[in-house]
Enzyme design. Structure first.
Site, short mmCIF file in Angstrom:
data_model
loop_
_atom_site.label_atom_id
_atom_site.label_comp_id
_atom_site.label_asym_id
_atom_site.label_seq_id
_atom_site.Cartn_x
_atom_site.Cartn_y
_atom_site.Cartn_z
N ILE A 157 0.83 -1.20 0.00
CA ILE A 157 0.00 0.00 0.00
C ILE A 157 0.87 1.25 0.00
CG2 ILE A 157 -1.69 1.32 1.34
CD1 ILE A 157 -2.97 -1.26 2.18
N CYS A 217 -10.95 -0.76 2.61
CA CYS A 217 -11.20 -0.86 1.17
C CYS A 217 -12.68 -1.07 0.89
CB CYS A 217 -10.36 -1.98 0.56
SG CYS A 217 -10.67 -3.63 1.26
N GLY A 273 -2.48 -9.04 2.06
CA GLY A 273 -1.20 -9.27 2.68
C GLY A 273 -1.32 -9.47 4.18
#
Length: 314
Positions: free
Chosen positions: A14, A131, A164
């Site tokens: 990110i 998100c 992740g």
């Protein structure tokens, strides 16, 4: 025009994607430092090649960099627990530094650029929710602009390859933070969030399903509000789109839905199906879940930087 200097904490996927976006699209922000804890990370190596100051000593290393004195904005792309410590340490040295939090820590107000950024432009710490929140809260807010929303449920399905260690460690925070933001930002009386890590090969694009229960309303007005909101999100997330037409179902009083926490419901059920394709700056195109976070953070940072410039007449 002198740009506002910023730093990124977190040299993972990110943080690295956000750095590339800032270098490529930043009109009001200049990325001055990249912070990590792994000296061998690809993010730090890439930042170094691009001429950005780096440190592998975490936030304390950032504070010791000469560039820190000119930094006014910090993006935190670490984890919820780390952000709490990072915020306290940074605030001790610079009480008025602006933090844009890409973790679910939610120290500051939730921020979804198209919905409530203007209300939070002066906040010292804004939280980019999740998100799933960035993808779905605009839809709930669009319905709320037309009619009162009693319940909103979202299901965010992402490729397991795009999840992740940070994402997996924050699963509980994801559901809690997104659910709350559906209420406080989206306008739902009750919110619920679910995340699905899809192991399919080849990896699938991010998909989001939004169910909204409301009073019976003008369906054309609701659909128009949703389509307008989608167009606004697309201004900073090009790969954000409706996967199919908005669907409506009128739930009669004779056959109500039984919703946990809401009870029996009759009224209008609105179903929205979204897809988010990443821009593939650093991350693969299927990682739309990460791209929408960095894109929203970029849009937020640019607006805050512009406000900072206007306040000092730069």
């Amino acid at each position: 025009m002198n740009k506002i200097k910023a730093a990124i904490i977190g040299s993972g996927n990110i943080g690295s994607d956000l750095m590339i976006k800032l270098l490529k699209y930043g009109q009001y922000i200049e990325i001055a430092a990249m912070v990590g804890i792994d000296p061998e990370s690809d993010g730090l190596a890439r930042a170094n090649r691009m001429g950005v100051a780096i440190t592998a000593q975490g936030v304390q290393g950032l504070i010791e960099l000469p560039e820190f004195q000119e930094i006014d904005i910090v993006f935190d792309a670490t984890s919820a627990g780390a952000h709490v410590k990072n915020e306290a340490l940074l605030r001790a040295y610079k009480p008025n530094i602006r933090l844009i939090d890409l973790t679910p820590a939610a120290i500051g107000p939730y921020c979804v650029p198209v919905v409530n950024l203007d209300k939070n432009i002066e906040a010292l710490n804004v939280n980019m929710v999740t998100c799933g929140g960035q993808a779905t809260i605009p839809i709930v807010a669009a319905v709320s602009q037309v009619i009162q929303v009693h319940y909103a449920e979202i299901i965010a399905s992402i490729s397991s390859k795009s999840a992740g260690p940070g994402t997996r460690a924050n699963i509980d925070e994801f559901t809690e933070t997104t659910s709350k933001a559906l209420e406080t930002v989206g306008g739902a009386a009750k919110g619920k969030a679910i995340i699905v890590l899809n192991p399919a090969e080849p990896p699938l694009l991010m998909r989001d399903t939004v169910y909204v229960l409301s009073e019976v309303a003008d369906q054309a007005a609701v659909e128009q509000s949703i389509e307008q909101m989608v167009a606004q999100v697309q201004q900073y997330v090009a790969g954000y789109r409706l996967k199919q037409n908005v669907q409506f179902e009128v739930i009669p009083e004779s056959a109500p839905l039984n919703i946990a926490g809401l009870g029996k419901f009759s009224g209008l059920k609105t179903s929205v199906f979204l897809e988010v394709e990443g821009a593939a700056h650093y991350l693969p195109a299927y990682a739309g879940n990460l791209d929408i976070m960095t894109s929203a953070a970029l849009a937020t940072g640019e607006k805050i930087a512009q406000a900072l410039q206007d306040s000092v007449g730069v």
